[in-house]
Design an enzyme around this catalytic site. Structure first.
Site, PDB file in Angstrom:
ATOM      1  N   SER A  76     131.673 134.891  58.808  1.00 43.20           N
ATOM      2  CA  SER A  76     131.668 133.868  57.752  1.00 43.20           C
ATOM      3  C   SER A  76     132.486 134.321  56.550  1.00 43.20           C
ATOM      4  CB  SER A  76     130.239 133.520  57.324  1.00 43.20           C
ATOM      5  OG  SER A  76     129.589 134.656  56.838  1.00 43.20           O
ATOM      6  N   ASP A  77     132.794 133.346  55.706  1.00 40.87           N
ATOM      7  CA  ASP A  77     133.551 133.632  54.496  1.00 40.87           C
ATOM      8  C   ASP A  77     133.131 132.653  53.408  1.00 40.87           C
ATOM      9  OD1 ASP A  77     135.961 135.325  53.511  1.00 40.87           O
ATOM     10  OD2 ASP A  77     136.345 133.309  52.757  1.00 40.87           O
TER      11      ASP A  77
END
Length: 196
Positions: A76-77
């Protein structure tokens, strides 16, 4: 609850973030942590969720060819999007001060993208939460930076910390998303995995 539906899978979280690791523990998931150093560079023309989608996929693709058939990799980011600009982690104390000064008395978006990768395919989705800060005095910003040192956080703040209690006047959307992961969407995706 999720453990039962994931019993035939091995879950891998590719994140060094203590908050994301804690989310997975709080969701009662059995998981392994695998980390790779990724240079988080994205094309200049990308905007808002295009940036986080790109980076979440970039992080997942670093494991291409390494996943077994029953493994699910999660990457994720998160970015803060304000005035048509992506705010990542601050470079230093002064940068963090300027970021919080900019967010003071303004509304910004916190965007998190999550990628689920298996040996066969990748799925990416994102969540956007609007956060409004009340006016932050220079004194309160200095106090927060000195005592909490949020230099590893996008937008130079953690909503679950002191600044969130005294500075956030409104939030529209997922609270967990602001902390780094839209846990409701992650939970539902994993829960419905066998139906995909």
């Amino acid at each position: 609850m999720l453990k039962e539906s994931l019993k035939n899978y091995k879950l891998i979280l590719a994140s060094g973030s203590p908050r994301r690791q804690q989310f997975f523990k709080d969701l009662d998931l059995d998981f392994e942590i695998r980390l790779k150093e990724i240079e988080e560079i994205y094309p200049d023309h990308l905007k808002a969720h295009e940036i986080t989608d790109y980076l979440a996929l970039l992080k997942a693709n670093a494991f291409e060819g390494e996943l077994n058939e029953n493994e699910i990799l999660v990457t994720s980011d998160t970015i803060v999007w304000h005035n048509n600009k992506a705010l990542g982690k601050p470079k230093d104390y002064d940068d963090a001060f300027q970021i919080l000064k900019m967010l003071s008395n303004e509304t910004h978006e916190v965007i998190t993208s999550v990628c689920f990768k298996t040996s066969k395919n990748s799925t990416v989705f994102h969540e956007i939460t609007k956060v409004t800060f009340s006016t932050l005095s220079d004194e309160s910003i200095h106090y927060y930076l000195k005592n909490y040192q949020p230099f590893d956080k996008a937008g130079a703040y953690g909503i679950q910390e002191w600044i969130g209690f005294i500075g956030v006047s409104k939030i529209e959307g997922s609270y967990a998303n602001v902390m780094g992961m839209p846990t409701d969407k992650v939970f539902n995706y994993l829960l419905n995995l066998n139906n995909k």
